[in-house]
Design a protein around this motif. Structure first.
Motif, PDB file in Angstrom:
ATOM      1  N   ASP A   1       0.820  -1.222   0.000  1.00  0.00           N
ATOM      2  CA  ASP A   1       0.000   0.000   0.000  1.00  0.00           C
ATOM      3  C   ASP A   1       0.851   1.268   0.000  1.00  0.00           C
ATOM      4  O   ASP A   1       0.630   2.191   0.790  1.00  0.00           O
ATOM      5  CB  ASP A   1      -0.925   0.011   1.231  1.00  0.00           C
ATOM      6  N   THR A   2       1.820   1.308  -0.898  1.00  0.00           N
ATOM      7  CA  THR A   2       2.780   2.406  -0.904  1.00  0.00           C
ATOM      8  C   THR A   2       2.934   2.973  -2.310  1.00  0.00           C
ATOM      9  O   THR A   2       2.878   2.238  -3.294  1.00  0.00           O
ATOM     10  CB  THR A   2       4.161   1.924  -0.398  1.00  0.00           C
TER      11      THR A   2
ATOM     12  N   ALA B   1      -1.574  -6.259   1.962  1.00  0.00           N
ATOM     13  CA  ALA B   1      -2.299  -5.165   1.316  1.00  0.00           C
ATOM     14  C   ALA B   1      -3.671  -4.959   1.940  1.00  0.00           C
ATOM     15  O   ALA B   1      -4.414  -5.909   2.178  1.00  0.00           O
ATOM     16  CB  ALA B   1      -2.448  -5.440  -0.174  1.00  0.00           C
ATOM     17  N   TYR B   2      -4.005  -3.718   2.176  1.00  0.00           N
ATOM     18  CA  TYR B   2      -5.334  -3.300   2.611  1.00  0.00           C
ATOM     19  C   TYR B   2      -6.056  -2.596   1.460  1.00  0.00           C
ATOM     20  O   TYR B   2      -7.264  -2.728   1.306  1.00  0.00           O
ATOM     21  CB  TYR B   2      -5.232  -2.360   3.811  1.00  0.00           C
TER      22      TYR B   2
ATOM     23  N   GLY C   1      -6.658  -7.276   2.941  1.00  0.00           N
ATOM     24  CA  GLY C   1      -7.341  -7.980   1.859  1.00  0.00           C
ATOM     25  C   GLY C   1      -8.590  -7.283   1.362  1.00  0.00           C
ATOM     26  O   GLY C   1      -9.172  -7.706   0.360  1.00  0.00           O
ATOM     27  N   GLY C   2      -9.030  -6.215   2.040  1.00  0.00           N
ATOM     28  CA  GLY C   2     -10.204  -5.483   1.578  1.00  0.00           C
ATOM     29  C   GLY C   2     -11.410  -6.397   1.459  1.00  0.00           C
ATOM     30  O   GLY C   2     -11.680  -7.218   2.330  1.00  0.00           O
ATOM     31  N   TYR C   3     -12.152  -6.265   0.350  1.00  0.00           N
ATOM     32  CA  TYR C   3     -13.343  -7.096   0.143  1.00  0.00           C
ATOM     33  C   TYR C   3     -12.977  -8.549  -0.157  1.00  0.00           C
ATOM     34  O   TYR C   3     -13.837  -9.420  -0.152  1.00  0.00           O
ATOM     35  CB  TYR C   3     -14.211  -6.531  -0.987  1.00  0.00           C
TER      36      TYR C   3
ATOM     37  N   PRO D   1      -3.526   5.999   2.701  1.00  0.00           N
ATOM     38  CA  PRO D   1      -4.509   5.836   3.786  1.00  0.00           C
ATOM     39  C   PRO D   1      -5.337   4.572   3.603  1.00  0.00           C
ATOM     40  O   PRO D   1      -5.809   4.266   2.516  1.00  0.00           O
ATOM     41  CB  PRO D   1      -5.381   7.094   3.654  1.00  0.00           C
ATOM     42  N   ARG D   2      -5.536   3.836   4.699  1.00  0.00           N
ATOM     43  CA  ARG D   2      -6.264   2.564   4.612  1.00  0.00           C
ATOM     44  C   ARG D   2      -7.774   2.743   4.709  1.00  0.00           C
ATOM     45  O   ARG D   2      -8.528   1.840   4.344  1.00  0.00           O
ATOM     46  CB  ARG D   2      -5.793   1.633   5.737  1.00  0.00           C
TER      47      ARG D   2
END
Length: 610
Positions: free
Chosen positions: A272-273, A312-313, A297-299, A290-291
């Motif tokens: 996430d960068t 990863a978010y 893993g999100g959805y 920003p998360r």
């Protein structure tokens, strides 16, 4: 009868409500964003060192085999000991070389060709000066073969099975790399394939059943030695290739973008960068995205390692630099479009609506932001004039694709009840039907036509399409090849497409609605899987990435001829191609995981062609 119909309607209503409630489980935790402004965190900044172009120096000399004969076609590399980890390479086509454009300082020189290599030769370049180096190969090249040569012995009983393998087993890293080439048992390959399915591989049932045995028989750890190796030819003798490390340990730089002022931006999908490097001064910055409250893993939190990421978010995937200088990024697991000011790190976020999943490749023109939405078969548009984000359903070609779009949200919501377990596999339509990826068209590449239309490709459906923003009309064409990936459009409005499945370049003339195909210069069809291409703004040449052969391809549309550029880095899996303002061709090495590469540090790479 009335009671029966009423009962059916009640059950249908309950089912519908249940599906919608399940889908809401994967809504954004911090609400749907409509241009929300946040701040990226600057985690690391390295000051650059201005070294005027006129102070650049050179190294010249020759490369020789141990018997004193010239090492024809050698790749010669100078590794700077002090300037941003810079590595500069060129080709000693006739055994002699000149490395130009070197910032002054200390270097370590290495060289290799198919017969041998030399390591650890010191050289010092004074400001505006030159150094001479004579290289003698002091050891054999123990492994001159690209990964594709180790996978060349795989035998498939049908073309459909080979297509399955080409499209599902090659999109994260090379197959035939030092990690994957060794002999394994059927049981070992079965465990590997199960792991890959958790990361997104969608195999037909008959392929899934047969593949462990195919891999056991074909992956012997031995390359195909009767094929010629890629080699340097006279027309590329003065080429200069530059590489810089980018990002943190374990970085997965999926895509890059180049600004007019010499900054290269890479999006690290696994961490996430956003990484930034000023290639002429060495100044660098790293920004954490920003998360917005998303889980890891999100959805796709049901997956152990969603789409091959590990931490990863949001999972930034594609990046573009707009005319005004902002970066536009697809956040594939956060399901957002993000704009970022690369000067101060201010971000702005727009969420995709329910039912749309995985914003993929992005393109920006003026006040219009266009992007493909891969998993749910949509085309997305953000209108900055009205601040409205909309998604348009794209055509389906079978009933499985219709069902997939309706059921994907509820299925992901139900799978999220058991996070980080690969529970999503139990809800896969392709697994239930046995048809693999046929339920998912996978809109992928996107390009903006001079006439205002938007073009896209569908990797798993073997189609390209055109959307007219004025009339809303959509037209699609089936491709005579497998896996159309990241397409682009030339100044005459002609569409150029890489075939990931058939190792070829394709041309589509919208006026004639006709395809022409040009096989890549390879020892056999299917050896390489070209991922992306781009069209040089000055020359009009088509540049094409390799994922399995450690080369870049250049195609001249006028002469219909290819030029091949071997790369200094081995196990080089490349995705996006961009150009600097002075015409250099840039890409990034994007293996996931990075340990597949002998030197696992993430890198960006630029080539200055003669």
């Amino acid at each position: 009868m009335k009671k029966f119909i009423f009962g059916v309607l009640i059950l249908a209503g309950i089912l519908y409500v249940g599906m919608r409630l399940a889908e809401r489980r994967i809504d954004p935790p911090d609400r749907f964003a409509k241009g929300e402004k946040l701040q990226a965190e600057l985690t690391d900044k390295t000051e650059g060192e201005a070294r005027p172009a006129e102070s650049a120096g050179s190294i010249q000399g020759s490369a020789r085999l141990s018997d004193g004969s010239l090492a024809f076609g050698a790749m010669v590399t100078a590794h700077s000991k002090g300037f941003s980890g810079l590595r500069v390479s060129t080709y000693a086509v006739d055994g002699n070389f000149v490395l130009t454009g070197l910032p002054y300082g200390e270097y370590e020189i290495s060289a290799r060709n198919s017969l041998g290599e030399a390591l650890g030769i010191a050289a010092s370049v004074p400001p505006s000066g030159s150094a001479s180096v004579e290289i003698t190969f002091n050891q054999p090249n123990g492994d001159p073969y690209p990964a594709a040569y180790y996978a060349a012995n795989l035998q498939f009983p049908s073309e459909e099975m080979r297509r399955d393998f080409q499209l599902q087993c090659r999109y994260c890293h090379q197959l035939g790399s030092p990690i994957t080439r060794r002999h394994r048992t059927v049981e070992e390959w079965n465990a590997w394939i199960t792991k890959m399915e958790g990361m997104g591989a969608l195999l037909r049932s008959e392929t899934r059943e047969a593949l462990p045995s195919i891999l056991e028989a074909g992956m012997t750890g031995k390359p195909k030695t009767d094929w010629l190796l890629p080699s340097a030819t006279p027309e590329i003798a003065t080429t200069v290739l530059r590489e810089w490390p980018m990002g943190i340990a374990g970085a997965y730089i999926h895509d890059l973008a180049v600004s007019k002022d010499g900054w290269i931006y890479g999006v690290d999908m696994s961490n996430d960068t956003v990484h930034a490097l000023q290639i002429e001064t060495g100044e660098s910055k790293n920004w954490n995205i920003p998360r917005r409250g998303h889980p890891r893993g999100g959805y796709l939190q049901a997956a152990i390692n969603p789409v091959g990421t590990f931490n990863a978010y949001q999972a930034p995937h594609s990046v573009e630099v707009a005319e005004e200088g902002r970066l536009w990024v697809t956040l594939s697991l956060g399901n957002e479009i993000m704009a970022m000011n690369p000067v101060n790190g201010e971000t702005q976020h727009w969420s995709l609506p329910r039912g749309a999943f995985y914003p993929h490749t992005i393109r920006v023109k003026g006040e219009d932001v266009w992007f493909t939405v891969a998993l749910s078969n949509h085309l997305g548009h953000l209108d900055l004039r009205t601040n409205e984000l909309t998604v348009m359903p794209l055509p389906t070609s079978n009933g499985e694709q219709v069902a997939s779009r309706l059921l994907m949200g509820p299925a992901l919501g139900l799978a999220s009840l058991k996070p980080y377990s690969d529970a999503h596999l139990y809800f896969g339509i392709g697994r239930l039907t046995g048809n693999g990826s046929r339920f998912m068209p996978l809109p992928y590449g996107i390009a903006l036509h001079p006439d205002g239309s938007v073009w896209y490709s569908k990797v798993y459906d073997d189609r390209i399409g055109r959307f007219d923003p004025v009339t809303g009309a959509i037209q699609e064409w089936e491709t005579p090849f497998w896996g159309p990936r990241r397409l682009e459009i030339d100044r005459d409005g002609v569409i150029w497409i890489p075939s990931f499945g058939n190792s070829l370049l394709a041309r589509f003339d919208p006026k004639e609605e006709r395809f022409s195909v040009y096989p890549l210069p390879l020892p056999a069809e299917g050896v390489d899987s070209p991922y992306a291409l781009n069209i040089h703004p000055q020359t009009g040449d088509i540049w094409i990435t390799s994922t399995q052969m450690d080369v870049l391809y250049r195609f001249n549309p006028k002469s219909e001829s290819f030029t091949v550029y071997p790369l200094p880095t081995r196990v080089a899996f490349m995705r996006e191609i961009e150009f600097t303002s002075d015409g250099e061709i840039c890409t990034c090495y994007s293996n996931i995981p990075d340990r597949h590469m002998p030197d696992p540090k993430a890198k960006i790479f630029c080539l200055k062609a003669p």
